[in-house]
Design a protein around this motif. Structure first.
Motif, short mmCIF file in Angstrom:
data_model
loop_
_atom_site.label_atom_id
_atom_site.label_comp_id
_atom_site.label_asym_id
_atom_site.label_seq_id
_atom_site.Cartn_x
_atom_site.Cartn_y
_atom_site.Cartn_z
N UNK A 13 0.84 -1.19 0.00
CA UNK A 13 0.00 0.00 0.00
C UNK A 13 0.88 1.24 0.00
N UNK A 14 0.62 2.13 -0.93
CA UNK A 14 1.23 3.45 -0.90
C UNK A 14 0.26 4.39 -1.61
N UNK A 15 0.27 5.59 -1.18
CA UNK A 15 -0.62 6.59 -1.77
C UNK A 15 -2.09 6.16 -1.64
N UNK A 16 -2.48 5.77 -0.43
CA UNK A 16 -3.84 5.30 -0.19
C UNK A 16 -4.63 6.28 0.67
N UNK A 17 -5.93 6.11 0.70
CA UNK A 17 -6.82 6.92 1.51
C UNK A 17 -7.07 6.15 2.81
N UNK A 18 -6.87 6.83 3.93
CA UNK A 18 -7.01 6.21 5.24
C UNK A 18 -8.10 6.93 6.01
N UNK A 19 -9.03 6.18 6.58
CA UNK A 19 -10.13 6.77 7.35
C UNK A 19 -10.21 6.11 8.71
N UNK A 20 -10.66 6.88 9.69
CA UNK A 20 -10.83 6.32 11.02
C UNK A 20 -11.83 7.11 11.83
N UNK A 21 -12.52 6.40 12.71
CA UNK A 21 -13.52 6.98 13.59
C UNK A 21 -13.12 6.73 15.03
N UNK A 22 -13.26 7.75 15.88
CA UNK A 22 -12.99 7.64 17.31
C UNK A 22 -11.54 7.19 17.52
N UNK A 23 -11.32 6.07 18.18
CA UNK A 23 -9.95 5.59 18.40
C UNK A 23 -9.28 5.29 17.06
N UNK A 43 -9.16 10.78 6.36
CA UNK A 43 -10.53 11.10 6.74
C UNK A 43 -10.67 10.77 8.22
N UNK A 44 -10.96 11.78 9.03
CA UNK A 44 -11.12 11.59 10.47
C UNK A 44 -12.54 11.94 10.88
N UNK A 45 -13.17 11.03 11.60
CA UNK A 45 -14.53 11.23 12.09
C UNK A 45 -14.48 11.16 13.61
N UNK A 46 -14.69 12.31 14.26
CA UNK A 46 -14.68 12.39 15.71
C UNK A 46 -13.48 11.66 16.31
N UNK A 47 -12.26 12.02 15.89
CA UNK A 47 -11.10 11.26 16.34
C UNK A 47 -10.79 11.47 17.82
N UNK A 48 -10.46 10.39 18.48
CA UNK A 48 -9.96 10.49 19.85
C UNK A 48 -8.65 11.26 19.79
N UNK A 49 -8.36 12.00 20.83
CA UNK A 49 -7.12 12.78 20.85
C UNK A 49 -7.33 14.21 20.42
N UNK A 50 -8.44 14.49 19.73
CA UNK A 50 -8.76 15.88 19.40
C UNK A 50 -9.12 16.58 20.70
N UNK A 51 -8.88 17.88 20.81
CA UNK A 51 -9.20 18.56 22.06
C UNK A 51 -10.67 18.34 22.45
N UNK A 52 -10.86 17.72 23.61
CA UNK A 52 -12.20 17.40 24.08
C UNK A 52 -12.13 17.00 25.54
N UNK A 53 -13.27 17.06 26.20
CA UNK A 53 -13.34 16.58 27.57
C UNK A 53 -13.39 15.06 27.53
N UNK A 54 -12.50 14.42 28.26
CA UNK A 54 -12.49 12.97 28.30
C UNK A 54 -13.54 12.47 29.28
#
Length: 120
Positions: A13-23, A43-54
């Motif tokens: 894999x090279x030059x691919x699209x990577x997506x993830x949600x939460x963790x 593509x990030x959907x509500x990623x953990x680690x973004x500034x937020x209250x844990x």
């Protein structure tokens, strides 16, 4: 390493699209930051680690000393608390889904994996 480099190297894999949600979003962002030439788009959907209250349980588990304890002691009620904290509508958590989260948390290596993730 979070993202299985053996998989991405063998695919190859090279030059691919990577997506993830939460963790998964956190893992995808971590991979992309360390391998910028492999990821064409991220593509990030509500990623953990973004500034937020844990959720309380994650804040507590990430405290020094508590984290190493979590690697050995991670009772099902802690998993249930965490699941309830991250669901938008707790009423939508079915008993089957909760049982699955708990079952997965009891598998070999799961406690250490949770502790490692929380420590990051």
């Amino acid at each position: 390493m979070f993202f299985n480099l053996q998989f991405s190297d063998q695919a190859p894999l090279n030059d691919f699209i990577l997506a993830g949600n939460s963790l998964g979003g956190y893992i995808a962002a971590h991979y992309a930051a360390n391998n910028p030439y492999n990821v064409k788009k991220l593509i990030l959907i509500d990623p953990a680690g973004a500034p937020q209250d844990l959720p309380f349980i994650l804040s507590f588990a990430s405290m020094p000393g508590i984290n190493s304890l979590a690697a050995n002691v991670f009772p099902p009620f802690i998993v249930a608390m965490g699941v309830k904290d991250v669901y938008g509508e707790q009423a939508r958590i079915s008993k089957t889904n909760m049982d699955r989260y708990i079952h997965l948390s009891l598998r070999s290596g799961a406690k250490q994996a949770y502790a490692n993730t929380i420590a990051m």
